[in-house]
Design a protein around this motif. Structure first.
Motif, PDB file in Angstrom:
ATOM      1  N   PRO A   1       0.469   6.262  -7.556  1.00  0.00           N
ATOM      2  CA  PRO A   1       1.348   5.428  -8.522  1.00  0.00           C
ATOM      3  C   PRO A   1       1.758   3.994  -7.965  1.00  0.00           C
ATOM      4  O   PRO A   1       1.750   3.163  -8.676  1.00  0.00           O
ATOM      5  CB  PRO A   1       2.461   6.447  -8.648  1.00  0.00           C
ATOM      6  CG  PRO A   1       1.710   7.584  -8.328  1.00  0.00           C
ATOM      7  CD  PRO A   1       0.700   7.450  -7.127  1.00  0.00           C
ATOM      8  N   ASN A   2       2.028   3.981  -6.692  1.00  0.00           N
ATOM      9  CA  ASN A   2       2.424   2.710  -6.133  1.00  0.00           C
ATOM     10  C   ASN A   2       1.798   1.901  -5.009  1.00  0.00           C
ATOM     11  O   ASN A   2       2.228   0.990  -4.554  1.00  0.00           O
ATOM     12  CB  ASN A   2       3.867   2.758  -5.683  1.00  0.00           C
ATOM     13  CG  ASN A   2       4.809   3.257  -6.912  1.00  0.00           C
ATOM     14  OD1 ASN A   2       4.706   2.772  -8.023  1.00  0.00           O
ATOM     15  ND2 ASN A   2       5.575   4.416  -6.665  1.00  0.00           N
ATOM     16  N   ASP A   3       0.532   2.806  -4.574  1.00  0.00           N
ATOM     17  CA  ASP A   3      -0.224   2.011  -3.671  1.00  0.00           C
ATOM     18  C   ASP A   3      -1.539   2.666  -3.488  1.00  0.00           C
ATOM     19  O   ASP A   3      -1.983   3.446  -4.173  1.00  0.00           O
ATOM     20  CB  ASP A   3       0.666   2.174  -2.105  1.00  0.00           C
ATOM     21  CG  ASP A   3       0.619   3.632  -1.749  1.00  0.00           C
ATOM     22  OD1 ASP A   3       0.278   4.573  -2.342  1.00  0.00           O
ATOM     23  OD2 ASP A   3       0.785   3.710  -0.440  1.00  0.00           O
ATOM     24  N   LEU A   4      -2.499   1.987  -2.846  1.00  0.00           N
ATOM     25  CA  LEU A   4      -3.744   2.326  -2.589  1.00  0.00           C
ATOM     26  C   LEU A   4      -4.009   2.919  -1.232  1.00  0.00           C
ATOM     27  O   LEU A   4      -3.341   2.329  -0.076  1.00  0.00           O
ATOM     28  CB  LEU A   4      -4.769   1.360  -2.830  1.00  0.00           C
ATOM     29  CG  LEU A   4      -4.707   0.597  -4.225  1.00  0.00           C
ATOM     30  CD1 LEU A   4      -5.531  -0.777  -3.983  1.00  0.00           C
ATOM     31  CD2 LEU A   4      -5.177   1.330  -5.251  1.00  0.00           C
TER      32      LEU A   4
ATOM     33  N   ILE B   1      -5.751   1.878   5.824  1.00  0.00           N
ATOM     34  CA  ILE B   1      -4.992   0.913   5.049  1.00  0.00           C
ATOM     35  C   ILE B   1      -4.355   1.341   3.972  1.00  0.00           C
ATOM     36  O   ILE B   1      -4.779   2.031   3.182  1.00  0.00           O
ATOM     37  CB  ILE B   1      -6.073  -0.384   4.541  1.00  0.00           C
ATOM     38  CG1 ILE B   1      -6.830  -0.740   5.658  1.00  0.00           C
ATOM     39  CG2 ILE B   1      -5.156  -1.451   3.953  1.00  0.00           C
ATOM     40  CD1 ILE B   1      -8.085  -1.679   5.290  1.00  0.00           C
ATOM     41  N   ARG B   2      -2.980   1.165   3.761  1.00  0.00           N
ATOM     42  CA  ARG B   2      -1.943   1.230   2.624  1.00  0.00           C
ATOM     43  C   ARG B   2      -1.828  -0.007   2.286  1.00  0.00           C
ATOM     44  O   ARG B   2      -1.443  -1.020   2.752  1.00  0.00           O
ATOM     45  CB  ARG B   2      -1.006   2.191   3.040  1.00  0.00           C
ATOM     46  CG  ARG B   2      -1.095   3.410   3.421  1.00  0.00           C
ATOM     47  CD  ARG B   2       0.070   4.537   3.175  1.00  0.00           C
ATOM     48  NE  ARG B   2      -0.206   5.584   3.218  1.00  0.00           N
ATOM     49  CZ  ARG B   2      -0.639   6.549   2.401  1.00  0.00           C
ATOM     50  NH1 ARG B   2      -0.753   5.968   1.018  1.00  0.00           N
ATOM     51  NH2 ARG B   2      -0.705   7.938   2.493  1.00  0.00           N
ATOM     52  N   HIS B   3      -2.046  -0.400   0.648  1.00  0.00           N
ATOM     53  CA  HIS B   3      -1.834  -1.515   0.096  1.00  0.00           C
ATOM     54  C   HIS B   3      -0.975  -1.043  -1.304  1.00  0.00           C
ATOM     55  O   HIS B   3      -1.351  -0.628  -2.200  1.00  0.00           O
ATOM     56  CB  HIS B   3      -3.179  -2.033  -0.235  1.00  0.00           C
ATOM     57  CG  HIS B   3      -2.956  -3.446  -0.834  1.00  0.00           C
ATOM     58  ND1 HIS B   3      -3.078  -4.606   0.086  1.00  0.00           N
ATOM     59  CD2 HIS B   3      -3.050  -4.028  -2.205  1.00  0.00           C
ATOM     60  CE1 HIS B   3      -2.823  -5.629  -0.729  1.00  0.00           C
ATOM     61  NE2 HIS B   3      -2.863  -5.407  -1.868  1.00  0.00           N
ATOM     62  N   PRO B   4       0.224  -1.811  -1.420  1.00  0.00           N
ATOM     63  CA  PRO B   4       0.981  -1.607  -2.484  1.00  0.00           C
ATOM     64  C   PRO B   4       0.429  -2.235  -3.677  1.00  0.00           C
ATOM     65  O   PRO B   4      -0.369  -3.091  -3.647  1.00  0.00           O
ATOM     66  CB  PRO B   4       2.273  -2.271  -2.146  1.00  0.00           C
ATOM     67  CG  PRO B   4       1.946  -3.347  -1.100  1.00  0.00           C
ATOM     68  CD  PRO B   4       0.788  -2.882  -0.487  1.00  0.00           C
ATOM     69  N   HIS B   5       0.781  -1.693  -4.909  1.00  0.00           N
ATOM     70  CA  HIS B   5       0.461  -2.190  -6.295  1.00  0.00           C
ATOM     71  C   HIS B   5       1.219  -1.883  -7.071  1.00  0.00           C
ATOM     72  O   HIS B   5       2.088  -0.744  -7.178  1.00  0.00           O
ATOM     73  CB  HIS B   5      -1.057  -1.877  -6.430  1.00  0.00           C
ATOM     74  CG  HIS B   5      -1.207  -0.596  -7.200  1.00  0.00           C
ATOM     75  ND1 HIS B   5      -0.954  -0.281  -8.596  1.00  0.00           N
ATOM     76  CD2 HIS B   5      -1.568   0.799  -6.465  1.00  0.00           C
ATOM     77  CE1 HIS B   5      -1.065   1.057  -8.766  1.00  0.00           C
ATOM     78  NE2 HIS B   5      -1.299   1.713  -7.530  1.00  0.00           N
ATOM     79  N   SER B   6       1.412  -2.665  -8.398  1.00  0.00           N
ATOM     80  CA  SER B   6       2.147  -2.344  -9.398  1.00  0.00           C
ATOM     81  C   SER B   6       1.327  -2.475 -10.879  1.00  0.00           C
ATOM     82  O   SER B   6       2.138  -2.497 -11.792  1.00  0.00           O
ATOM     83  CB  SER B   6       3.375  -3.417  -9.430  1.00  0.00           C
ATOM     84  OG  SER B   6       2.978  -4.555  -9.735  1.00  0.00           O
ATOM     85  N   LEU B   7       0.221  -2.367 -10.687  1.00  0.00           N
ATOM     86  CA  LEU B   7      -0.759  -2.325 -12.077  1.00  0.00           C
ATOM     87  C   LEU B   7      -0.627  -0.748 -12.713  1.00  0.00           C
ATOM     88  O   LEU B   7      -0.561   0.216 -11.860  1.00  0.00           O
ATOM     89  CB  LEU B   7      -2.161  -2.485 -11.588  1.00  0.00           C
ATOM     90  CG  LEU B   7      -2.542  -3.813 -10.897  1.00  0.00           C
ATOM     91  CD1 LEU B   7      -3.968  -4.024 -10.614  1.00  0.00           C
ATOM     92  CD2 LEU B   7      -2.032  -4.962 -11.809  1.00  0.00           C
ATOM     93  N   PRO B   8      -0.792  -0.902 -14.053  1.00  0.00           N
ATOM     94  CA  PRO B   8      -0.888   0.333 -14.637  1.00  0.00           C
ATOM     95  C   PRO B   8      -2.373   0.911 -14.280  1.00  0.00           C
ATOM     96  O   PRO B   8      -3.101   0.328 -13.642  1.00  0.00           O
ATOM     97  CB  PRO B   8      -1.147   0.050 -15.990  1.00  0.00           C
ATOM     98  CG  PRO B   8      -0.650  -1.474 -16.247  1.00  0.00           C
ATOM     99  CD  PRO B   8      -0.770  -1.851 -14.977  1.00  0.00           C
ATOM    100  N   LYS B   9      -2.505   2.479 -14.357  1.00  0.00           N
ATOM    101  CA  LYS B   9      -3.547   3.318 -13.740  1.00  0.00           C
ATOM    102  C   LYS B   9      -4.806   2.458 -14.305  1.00  0.00           C
ATOM    103  O   LYS B   9      -5.997   2.381 -13.494  1.00  0.00           O
ATOM    104  CB  LYS B   9      -3.283   4.524 -14.202  1.00  0.00           C
ATOM    105  CG  LYS B   9      -4.325   5.664 -13.331  1.00  0.00           C
ATOM    106  CD  LYS B   9      -4.068   6.891 -13.795  1.00  0.00           C
ATOM    107  CE  LYS B   9      -4.932   7.848 -13.385  1.00  0.00           C
ATOM    108  NZ  LYS B   9      -4.730   9.310 -13.634  1.00  0.00           N
ATOM    109  N   ALA B  10      -5.098   2.158 -15.342  1.00  0.00           N
ATOM    110  CA  ALA B  10      -6.571   1.563 -15.856  1.00  0.00           C
ATOM    111  C   ALA B  10      -6.710   0.584 -15.394  1.00  0.00           C
ATOM    112  O   ALA B  10      -7.960   0.171 -14.825  1.00  0.00           O
ATOM    113  CB  ALA B  10      -6.489   1.632 -17.557  1.00  0.00           C
TER     114      ALA B  10
END
Length: 90
Positions: free
Chosen positions: A58-61, A6-15
């Motif tokens: 950086p932009n996904d999991l 599974i690839r899931h996008p995110h836009s959260l800061p790393k922490a």
């Protein structure tokens, strides 16, 4: 051997993303009795018949898991729960 990928996008800061991944891992651990731990930006998880990881990029999991023969019968509920929790946290 069955696999989950599974690839899931995110836009959260790393922490914040790491904290959210930790919450995902806790839910999976409760529901499927899995052990987990961090190695750099990768959270590894396992239990009998399941071995996988969640890589924080950086932009996904990227969630990848190998399911043993017996666990493969439960691929759909495991994959569905991972997707549900990712959607909830991200």
């Amino acid at each position: 051997m069955s696999k989950i990928d599974i690839r899931h996008p995110h836009s959260l800061p790393k922490a914040k993303a790491r904290k959210a991944i930790e919450e995902v891992a806790k839910k999976l651990a409760e529901k499927f009795d899995m052990d987990y731990g961090w190695e750099g930006d990768t959270l590894n998880f396992s239990r009998s018949g399941v071995d996988g990881h969640i890589m924080l990029e950086p932009n996904d999991l990227h969630v990848h898991a190998k399911l043993g023969f017996l666990t493969a019968m439960f691929k759909e509920p495991i994959e569905g729960e991972i997707k549900r929790v990712l959607k909830e946290k991200f």
